[in-house]
Scaffold this motif. Structure first.
Motif, PDB file in Angstrom:
ATOM      1  N   VAL A 261       0.956  -1.209   0.028  1.00 35.68           N
ATOM      2  CA  VAL A 261      -0.147  -0.015  -0.024  1.00 35.68           C
ATOM      3  C   VAL A 261       0.944   1.161   0.015  1.00 35.68           C
ATOM      4  O   VAL A 261       1.939   1.394   0.697  1.00 35.68           O
ATOM      5  CB  VAL A 261      -0.905  -0.065   1.172  1.00 35.68           C
ATOM      6  N   ILE A 262       0.692   2.045  -0.915  1.00 37.96           N
ATOM      7  CA  ILE A 262       1.264   3.657  -0.871  1.00 37.96           C
ATOM      8  C   ILE A 262       0.290   4.481  -0.147  1.00 37.96           C
ATOM      9  O   ILE A 262      -1.015   4.453  -0.429  1.00 37.96           O
ATOM     10  CB  ILE A 262       1.471   4.070  -2.320  1.00 37.96           C
ATOM     11  N   TYR A 263       0.605   5.269   0.909  1.00 32.34           N
ATOM     12  CA  TYR A 263       0.111   5.795   1.739  1.00 32.34           C
ATOM     13  C   TYR A 263       0.222   7.444   1.224  1.00 32.34           C
ATOM     14  O   TYR A 263       1.326   7.805   1.123  1.00 32.34           O
ATOM     15  CB  TYR A 263       0.349   5.895   3.097  1.00 32.34           C
ATOM     16  N   ALA A 285      -5.516   6.459 -10.075  1.00 25.93           N
ATOM     17  CA  ALA A 285      -6.400   5.533 -10.738  1.00 25.93           C
ATOM     18  C   ALA A 285      -5.726   4.457 -11.638  1.00 25.93           C
ATOM     19  O   ALA A 285      -6.131   3.435 -11.899  1.00 25.93           O
ATOM     20  CB  ALA A 285      -7.377   6.465 -11.527  1.00 25.93           C
ATOM     21  N   GLU A 286      -4.650   4.987 -12.229  1.00 26.86           N
ATOM     22  CA  GLU A 286      -3.878   4.044 -13.300  1.00 26.86           C
ATOM     23  C   GLU A 286      -2.886   3.358 -12.784  1.00 26.86           C
ATOM     24  O   GLU A 286      -2.230   2.306 -13.366  1.00 26.86           O
ATOM     25  CB  GLU A 286      -3.294   5.051 -14.509  1.00 26.86           C
ATOM     26  N   THR A 287      -2.154   3.689 -11.542  1.00 26.81           N
ATOM     27  CA  THR A 287      -1.320   2.722 -10.950  1.00 26.81           C
ATOM     28  C   THR A 287      -2.020   1.319 -10.550  1.00 26.81           C
ATOM     29  O   THR A 287      -3.209   1.396 -10.299  1.00 26.81           O
ATOM     30  CB  THR A 287      -0.669   3.223  -9.862  1.00 26.81           C
ATOM     31  N   GLU A 288      -1.110   0.236 -10.396  1.00 32.17           N
ATOM     32  CA  GLU A 288      -1.849  -0.713  -9.868  1.00 32.17           C
ATOM     33  C   GLU A 288      -1.630  -0.928  -8.509  1.00 32.17           C
ATOM     34  O   GLU A 288      -2.036  -2.006  -7.872  1.00 32.17           O
ATOM     35  CB  GLU A 288      -1.185  -2.139 -10.649  1.00 32.17           C
ATOM     36  N   LYS A 289      -1.023  -0.243  -7.587  1.00 32.66           N
ATOM     37  CA  LYS A 289      -0.844  -0.219  -6.443  1.00 32.66           C
ATOM     38  C   LYS A 289      -2.099   0.097  -5.499  1.00 32.66           C
ATOM     39  O   LYS A 289      -2.856   1.020  -5.791  1.00 32.66           O
ATOM     40  CB  LYS A 289       0.404   0.710  -5.940  1.00 32.66           C
ATOM     41  N   ARG A 339      -9.266  -1.250  -4.273  1.00 33.91           N
ATOM     42  CA  ARG A 339      -8.131  -1.013  -4.109  1.00 33.91           C
ATOM     43  C   ARG A 339      -7.700   0.289  -3.426  1.00 33.91           C
ATOM     44  O   ARG A 339      -6.459   0.399  -3.049  1.00 33.91           O
ATOM     45  CB  ARG A 339      -7.374  -1.077  -5.661  1.00 33.91           C
ATOM     46  N   GLY A 340      -8.714   1.240  -3.302  1.00 36.67           N
ATOM     47  CA  GLY A 340      -8.133   2.414  -2.707  1.00 36.67           C
ATOM     48  C   GLY A 340      -9.069   2.848  -1.530  1.00 36.67           C
ATOM     49  O   GLY A 340     -10.312   2.715  -1.566  1.00 36.67           O
ATOM     50  N   LEU A 341      -8.465   3.479  -0.503  1.00 36.04           N
ATOM     51  CA  LEU A 341      -9.318   3.960   0.547  1.00 36.04           C
ATOM     52  C   LEU A 341      -9.054   5.738   0.653  1.00 36.04           C
ATOM     53  O   LEU A 341      -7.910   6.080   0.758  1.00 36.04           O
ATOM     54  CB  LEU A 341      -8.664   3.463   1.757  1.00 36.04           C
ATOM     55  N   HIS A 355       1.838   0.197  10.132  1.00 30.39           N
ATOM     56  CA  HIS A 355       1.062  -1.239   9.639  1.00 30.39           C
ATOM     57  C   HIS A 355       2.014  -1.892   8.685  1.00 30.39           C
ATOM     58  O   HIS A 355       2.444  -1.373   7.678  1.00 30.39           O
ATOM     59  CB  HIS A 355      -0.257  -0.879   9.020  1.00 30.39           C
ATOM     60  N   PRO A 356       2.336  -3.175   8.781  1.00 33.42           N
ATOM     61  CA  PRO A 356       3.089  -3.913   7.924  1.00 33.42           C
ATOM     62  C   PRO A 356       2.852  -3.983   6.325  1.00 33.42           C
ATOM     63  O   PRO A 356       3.532  -3.964   5.373  1.00 33.42           O
ATOM     64  CB  PRO A 356       3.057  -5.450   8.375  1.00 33.42           C
ATOM     65  N   SER A 357       1.221  -3.563   5.897  1.00 38.41           N
ATOM     66  CA  SER A 357       0.978  -3.413   4.654  1.00 38.41           C
ATOM     67  C   SER A 357       1.215  -2.356   3.961  1.00 38.41           C
ATOM     68  O   SER A 357       1.220  -2.170   2.413  1.00 38.41           O
ATOM     69  CB  SER A 357      -0.716  -3.592   4.673  1.00 38.41           C
ATOM     70  N   THR A 358       1.518  -1.298   4.650  1.00 35.66           N
ATOM     71  CA  THR A 358       2.218   0.127   4.148  1.00 35.66           C
ATOM     72  C   THR A 358       3.745   0.012   3.657  1.00 35.66           C
ATOM     73  O   THR A 358       4.658  -0.355   4.501  1.00 35.66           O
ATOM     74  CB  THR A 358       2.040   0.991   5.188  1.00 35.66           C
TER      75      THR A 358
END
Length: 467
Positions: A261-263, A285-289, A339-341, A355-358
Motif C-alpha cells: 500500500v502507498i499512503y 487511478a492508473e497505478t496498480e498499487k 484498491r483504494g481508501l 502497519h506492515p501492509s504500508t
C-alpha cells in the motif's frame, strides 16, 4: 528573585507544532520539573486528554484575541516572588520574546523542524553561504526554488487572525525565513531530532550559533514508543471529523499484502494545487498499487487552514462551507473500488505508517511526517510544497537514501503531472534497496526514545539551572 522549577512551553498553532511541543512538555517534566503548556483557548480540543491529566504538566489556556497581553497577565499573577526556570518558545512565536526578557526568564528557542532544514536555511540566509561539514546534495535546486516561490505566490498567505498584542505579530520573512538570526537572545536552541539522524547538521548549527544546541526528538507520543514493532494505536492524538474510524482503516490494511500500500497525505496545513490534485487522482487511478489517500478539508485552497488562528470574520463565514469542502476526486472511488481508501478529514497516520501492509509514503515531507515514516521504516516519496520541506525531501533521497522525490518533467509549468507521480510511486515501492535502508534506519528506534535525546533533555535543564 529566585527560580521555580516550572518550565513554560509556548507552541505555534499548527498540528505540526502543537504535537511535538506537547510531547516536549512530558519529556522535560520527567526531570523533577513541572511543564506549563501555554496555548490559545481555541486550541484546547487539539490537545490530548492524557496531557490535560498529566501529573507534571499543566495546560494554561489564554484568550487568543490578545495572547501577548494574556501571557503578561499570567506571569505577573503567578510568578510574583519567583520566576520560571526557563521558557521554551517555538521559533514561529519568537516575537513574544520581549515579554519573557522583561520578566528575566531565560529563553530556549524550539525548532519543530529538523536540524537539516534549520542548518540549510541558516546557511542560505548568509550573503556568502558557507557549508563546512554539511553533506552534499541537500541544498535546493533551481527547480525547487521555482516551485517553492510559485506556491508561495499562489497561496497568498491569508492574514492571521490571532492577535499577539502590540508589535508581536509573526516576523516578516524574506526569500527564506531567517529564524536563526532571531534567536540571539536565546540561552540555547532545541531541535526535534536526534544525533542518530542528523549529527552533522546539529554539529554545524552548534559551531555557527556559539551556544548549546540540543537534539531532543523525535517527539512522538508514548503510544508509539510502547508499540514499536506492532501497529500503533493513534488514540493519543485527538481525532477530528473523518469518514473512517481508526479500526476501519486498520481492517482495510489487514486485507492487503505486506508492503503493498502507498499512503498519500500532505498533512494538515499545505498541499498541491487543484490542478495537481487532479493529476494525482489520475495517477492513483492508473497505478496498480493499493493506496490510502487522505484529503483534508479545504484541500487545494490557498492559505493556511481557516481554523488555525481562531475566530472568523463575516466574509469567512459566508464561504466557510465551500472552503471546508475543498478538493474531492469525483468518481475515483468508483474507478478503483477496494484498491483504494479515500479518507476525508482526520486519519490515524501512526497506525497507517506502522502497519506492515504500508510500503511507501507519498508525503509533503513536513518534518513530523518525515520522522514518523523513518521511525516506522517506511520509504518516502517526497512531494514538497514549501521551504523546509524541500530540504527534508532532499535529505531523505540524497543523505539518508530512504526514499525518492517526485521528479517534475515539465520544467516550464513546474507542475507535477500524472506520469511524474506514477513514476515516483513505482520507484519508491519497487526499490528494494531503499526499503532495506528504511528498515535499517528504523532499527535505531527499536529501543524506544533515543538515549541521546533523553540525555539532551537532562543536559538542557542542568545548563539552565545555572542561569
Amino acid at each position: 528573585m529566585g527560580a521555580a522549577t516550572d518550565i513554560l512551553v509556548v507552541p505555534f498553532f499548527g498540528q505540526g507544532h502543537l504535537f511535538p511541543c506537547a510531547e516536549l512538555c512530558k519529556r522535560l517534566s520527567s526531570h523533577n520539573h513541572k511543564s506549563i503548556f501555554i496555548i490559545p483557548s481555541h486550541l484546547s480540543s487539539s490537545i490530548s486528554s492524557d496531557l490535560h491529566h498529566h501529573p507534571s504538566v499543566e495546560v494554561i489556556q489564554i484568550d487568543h484575541h490578545d495572547l501577548g497581553h494574556g501571557i503578561q497577565s499570567f506571569l505577573s499573577g503567578r510568578y510574583q516572588n519567583v520566576r520560571p526556570a526557563f521558557v521554551v518558545v517555538d521559533v514561529l512565536m519568537i516575537r513574544l520574546k520581549p515579554i519573557f526578557i522583561k520578566a528575566n526568564i531565560p529563553i530556549v528557542s524550539f525548532f519543530t523542524s529538523g536540524a537539516c532544514a534549520t542548518a540549510m536555511e541558516y546557511a542560505a540566509s548568509k550573503p556568502q553561504p558557507a557549508l563546512p561539514g554539511l553533506p552534499h546534495g541537500i541544498a535546493m535546486t533551481d527547480l525547487d526554488i521555482k516551485r517553492r516561490d510559485r506556491r508561495r505566490k499562489d497561496r497568498g498567505e491569508r492574514p492571521g487572525r490571532l492577535n499577539l498584542g502590540p508589535n508581536l505579530g509573526p516576523p516578516k520573512s524574506g526569500p527564506l525565513a531567517r529564524w536563526m538570526d532571531q534567536t540571539e537572545d536565546s540561552a540555547a536552541l532545541i531541535i526535534n531530532t536526534c544525533d542518530d539522524l542528523e549529527a552533522p547538521f546539529l554539529k554545524f548549527l552548534t559551531s555557527q550559533v556559539e551556544k548549546p544546541v540540543f537534539g531532543v526528538g523525535p517527539l512522538l507520543p508514548d503510544s508509539f514508543w510502547k508499540s514499536i514493532g506492532s501497529v500503533v494505536r493513534d488514540s493519543s492524538r485527538p481525532g477530528r471529523d473523518t469518514n473512517y474510524t481508526e479500526e476501519e482503516v486498520i481492517q482495510w490494511l489487514d486485507s492487503k499484502p505486506r508492503g503493498s500500500v502507498i499512503y498519500v497525505s500532505f498533512g494538515s496545513e499545505v498541499g498541491p494545487s487543484v490542478e495537481e490534485y487532479d493529476e494525482l487522482a489520475e495517477a492513483l487511478a492508473e497505478t496498480e498499487k493499493s493506496f490510502i489517500w487522505v484529503i483534508q478539508p479545504g484541500a487545494g485552497k490557498p492559505g493556511p487552514p481557516a481554523n488555525m488562528f481562531g475566530g472568523k470574520d463575516s466574509s469567512e463565514e459566508e464561504d466557510e462551507e465551500e472552503e471546508e469542502a475543498g478538493y474531492l476526486p469525483h468518481g475515483l472511488e468508483e474507478r478503483v473500488g477496494n484498491r483504494g481508501l479515500i479518507i476525508k478529514g482526520w486519519a490515524p497516520q501512526l497506525s497507517i505508517l506502522s502497519h506492515p501492509s504500508t510500503g511507501g509514503f507519498l508525503s509533503h515531507c513536513g518534518w513530523n511526517s518525515t520522522v514518523e515514516a523513518i521511525c516506522c521504516g517506511v520509504p518516502i516519496l517526497g512531494w514538497p510544497i514549501r521551504g523546509d520541506q524541500f530540504y527534508d525531501a532532499n535529505m531523505v533521497a540524497e543523505y539518508l537514501k530512504v526514499g525518492h522525490k517526485v521528479e517534475v518533467s515539465d520544467e516550464k509549468s513546474i507542475m507535477v503531472k500524472k506520469n511524474d507521480v506514477m513514476g515516483g510511486i513505482k520507484a519508491v515501492m519497487d526499490d528494494g534497496g531503499v526499503g532495506d535502508r528504511a528498515m535499517g534506519l528504523r532499527g535505531i528506534f527499536e529501543a524506544g526514545y533515543p538515549s541521546t535525546s533523553a540525555a539532551s533533555c537532562k543536559a538542557l535543564i542542568q545548563f539552565l539551572s545555572t542561569k
